[in-house]
Enzyme design. Structure first.
Site, PDB file in Angstrom:
ATOM      1  N   TYR A   1       0.866  -1.180   0.000  1.00 27.57           N
ATOM      2  CA  TYR A   1       0.000   0.000   0.000  1.00 27.57           C
ATOM      3  C   TYR A   1       0.903   1.231   0.000  1.00 27.57           C
ATOM      4  CZ  TYR A   1      -3.105   3.740   1.184  1.00 27.57           C
ATOM      5  OH  TYR A   1      -3.783   4.927   1.144  1.00 27.57           O
TER       6      TYR A   1
ATOM      7  N   LYS B   1       3.782  11.155   7.539  1.00 17.62           N
ATOM      8  CA  LYS B   1       3.117  10.727   8.788  1.00 17.62           C
ATOM      9  C   LYS B   1       3.771  11.274  10.054  1.00 17.62           C
ATOM     10  CE  LYS B   1       0.519   6.769   7.175  1.00 17.62           C
ATOM     11  NZ  LYS B   1      -0.864   7.150   7.343  1.00 17.62           N
TER      12      LYS B   1
HETATM   13  N1  PMP Z   1       2.791   4.836   2.053  1.00 18.33           N
HETATM   14  C1  PMP Z   1       2.522   4.084   3.120  1.00 18.33           C
HETATM   15  C2  PMP Z   1       3.448   2.966   3.482  1.00 18.33           C
HETATM   16  C3  PMP Z   1       1.413   4.362   3.922  1.00 18.33           C
HETATM   17  O1  PMP Z   1       1.156   3.598   4.983  1.00 18.33           O
HETATM   18  C4  PMP Z   1       0.578   5.454   3.570  1.00 18.33           C
HETATM   19  C5  PMP Z   1      -0.660   5.815   4.366  1.00 18.33           C
HETATM   20  N2  PMP Z   1      -1.224   4.868   5.143  1.00 18.33           N
HETATM   21  C6  PMP Z   1       0.892   6.195   2.434  1.00 18.33           C
HETATM   22  C7  PMP Z   1       2.012   5.868   1.703  1.00 18.33           C
HETATM   23  C8  PMP Z   1       0.032   7.352   2.012  1.00 18.33           C
HETATM   24  O2  PMP Z   1       0.147   8.384   2.927  1.00 18.33           O
HETATM   25  P1  PMP Z   1      -0.959   9.535   3.031  1.00 18.33           P
HETATM   26  O3  PMP Z   1      -2.183   8.877   3.595  1.00 18.33           O
HETATM   27  O4  PMP Z   1      -0.361  10.534   3.941  1.00 18.33           O
HETATM   28  O5  PMP Z   1      -1.175  10.053   1.642  1.00 18.33           O
END
Ligand code: PMP
Length: 438
Positions: A145, A270
Site C-alpha cells: 500500500y 506521517k
Molecule cells: N505509504 C505508506 C506505506 C502508507 O502507509 C501510507 C498511508 N497509510 C501512504 C504511503 C500514504 O500516505 P498519506 O495517507 O499521507 O497520503
C-alpha cells in the site's frame, strides 16, 4: 436545541475511508487531545492506540511542538518554494540528511505520504528518461500500500481500494514480499523478473519490514537486503516507502537502518511532524539528482505543490526531531517493544489469535475467522465498536487487529489495551461465536 458537532458534520462533510449508509452513527466529534488521549464533545475519552492514522508519535497537543509552530506562525507562515527558500526547510533538510543512513544528498518536499510516493516514482522514471534510457516499468510487492493518488495507487496492490480505477492504473510487475518462510520464493520471483524484464525495469518500491495497510505483514531485513542487492546489480532504482515505518515505528528511527543495502530514494511523512501538520518528503541520492542537472529545460523535474515546504510544517518537523533526539525517545521505543513482545507470547497462546507478530512499537495479529483474513471481514465492525465502547481507539484492518501507539503511552495504558484485547478474545471464545478447529 443546539445541534451537536456530529449532527452538523453529517450535513456537510464527506469523510475518508467511510462507507456512506443511512445507518451510519456519524463521526465522533473530538474537541481536545492530550498525550495518548482524545476527548469527545460529550466528555468521553479515547486512548488513541493507532496514533490517529499513525502520525501522532509524541502524543496529542504536545506543548513543545505547539510552541515551535506558534513561534513560526508570527514570522513566516508560507512562501512559494520555487525561486525562494527559508530557514525551517533548510534546517529540516540538513537534519534529515544527517539522520538518514546511506547516501542521500537532496530533499524534495511535498504534502503527505501519497505525494511523497508520487515524487519518488516520477523521479525514478525521469532519472532514466533524462539519460535517454527506455525504462518505464515499476516493480512492487503484492499486498503493498503506497497511497491513494493515481501513481501511488498503481504501485499499491490491486484491492477493493483500487478496483473502480484498475483499468486506468499503469501496469506494475508484482512479486511476493519475503514473509517468514517464503523468503526464497520472493527472491526467485525477483530473479525471474530481472531475467525477463531487466531492460525495462526502472524502479522497485517497497515498504521496509512492515507492509502496513496491506495487513501489517512483517518480514526480516536480511531477505530484503538480498533483494536490494540484486536490484543494485541490475540497475534498478530502489525506493523505500517509509511513510509508515519512519520515525521510530520499527524500533529504530528509520527501518532502513536495519539494512546493509541502502535505497536510492526514500519517502517520509506521517510521523515527521509528530502529527501536527501535513508534510511529506522524498530524499534522493546524488546519483538520482545528478541526472536532473542539465542545461536542457526538458530535464527539469516539473513537480510541485502549493504548500511545498510550508514553514509551519517544517517548524513542526524540526520540533518533532528535537523530541526524537531526547534520550526518552529511544527509551520509550524499547519499553513499548518489550511490552509488546511479552504480551505477544501471552496472545499467541489464545486459540482465537493467529499470526501474532511484532516489530518495534507495532503489534498485530489476526482474529481467527471462518471467512479468512481480509479487509472486508465482517468481524471488523464488531471489533471496532467493542473497543470504542471501552474508550480504546483501534482501527482493525478487517480481522487484523493492530496497535501502533504514540510513544508517550504509559505501561499502565498499554496494559489496559492488552487486557481489553484478552477480554474481547475470551468473551467471544466463551460465547462460542468463533470458528475454532482446536
Ligand atoms: N505509504 C505508506 C506505506 C502508507 O502507509 C501510507 C498511508 N497509510 C501512504 C504511503 C500514504 O500516505 P498519506 O495517507 O499521507 O497520503
Amino acid at each position: 436545541m443546539t445541534e451537536s458537532l456530529t449532527q452538523r458534520d453529517q450535513k456537510c462533510i464527506w469523510h475518508p475511508y467511510t462507507p456512506i449508509s443511512a445507518q451510519s452513527a456519524g463521526p465522533i466529534a473530538i474537541v481536545k487531545g492530550k498525550g495518548a488521549w482524545l476527548y469527545d464533545e460529550n466528555g468521553k475519552k479515547y486512548l488513541d492506540v493507532i496514533s490517529s492514522w499513525w502520525v501522532n508519535i509524541h502524543g496529542h497537543a504536545h506543548p513543545y511542538i505547539a510552541g515551535k509552530i506558534a513561534a513560526q506562525l508570527h514570522t513566516l507562515e508560507q512562501v512559494i518554494f520555487a525561486g525562494f527558500t527559508h530557514e525551517p526547510a533548510i534546517t529540516l533538510a540538513e537534519r534529515i540528511l544527517e539522520l538518514l543512513p546511506g547516501e542521500f544528498s537532496r530533499v524534495f518536499f511535498s504534502d503527505d505520504g501519497s505525494t511523497a510516493v508520487e515524487v519518488a516514482l516520477k523521479m525514478a522514471l525521469q532519472y532514466w528518461y533524462n539519460q535517454g534510457v527506455k525504462k518505464t516499468r515499476i516493480l512492487a510487492f503484492q499486498h503493498a500500500y503506497h497511497g491513494d493518488t493515481f501513481g501511488a495507487m498503481a504501485a499499491s496492490s490491486r484491492s477493493i481500494f483500487t478496483r473502480p480505477f484498475d483499468p486506468l492504473l499503469f501496469e506494475v510487475r508484482r512479486i511476493d514480499p519475503p514473509l517468514p518462510g517464503k523468503e526464497s520464493d520472493a527472491l526467485a520471483q525477483l530473479e525471474y523478473e530481472i531475467k525477463h524484464h531487466r531492460d525495462t525495469l526502472a524502479a522497485f518500491i517497497f515498504e521496509p519490514l512492515v507492509l502496513g495497510a496491506g495487513g501489517m505483514l512483517m518480514y526480516d531485513a536480511e531477505p530484503l537486503d538480498n533483494m536490494l542487492l540484486l536490484c543494485r546489480q541490475n540497475d534498478i532504482v530502489t525506493i523505500a516507502d517509509e511513510v509508515m515505518t519512519g520515525f521510530g515505528r520499527t524500533g529504530t528511527l528509520f527501518a532502513i537502518q536495519r539494512l546493509q543495502q541502502k535505497p536510492d530514494l526514500i519517502c517520509l511523512s506521517k510521523g515527521i511532524t509528530g502529527g501536527f501538520m501535513p508534510l511529506g518528503l522524498t530524499a534522493c541520492s546524488e546519483k538520482i539528482f545528478h541526472a536532473f542537472r542539465s542545461s536542457d529545460k526538458s530535464h527539469t523535474f516539473f513537480h510541485g505543490h502549493s504548500y511545498t515546504a510550508n514553514p509551519l510544517a517544517c517548524a513542526a518537523a524540526g520540533a518533532s526531531l528535537d523530541l526524537c533526539a531526547e534520550p526518552s525517545f529511544n527509551k520509550n521505543l524499547k519499553r513499548i517493544s518489550h511490552k509488546h513482545s511479552v504480551f505477544s507470547a501471552q496472545l499467541a497462546r489464545h486459540p482465537l489469535a493467529e499470526h501474532v507478530r511484532t516489530t518495534g512499537t507495532i503489534l498485530a495479529f489476526d482474529l481467527k475467522s471462518p471467512e479468512g483474513t481480509s479487509y472486508l471481514n465482517p468481524m471488523r465492525d464488531r471489533i471496532y465498536y467493542f473497543f470504542m465502547e471501552q474508550g480504546i481507539l483501534i482501527r482493525p484492518l478487517g480481522n487484523t487487529i493492530y496497535l501502533m501507539p504514540p510513544y508517550c503511552i504509559t505501561d499502565e495504558e498499554l496494559d489496559t489495551v492488552y487486557n481489553a484485547i484478552m477480554g474481547f478474545l475470551n468473551e467471544h471464545f466463551h460465547r462460542n461465536e468463533f470458528y475454532t478447529d482446536n
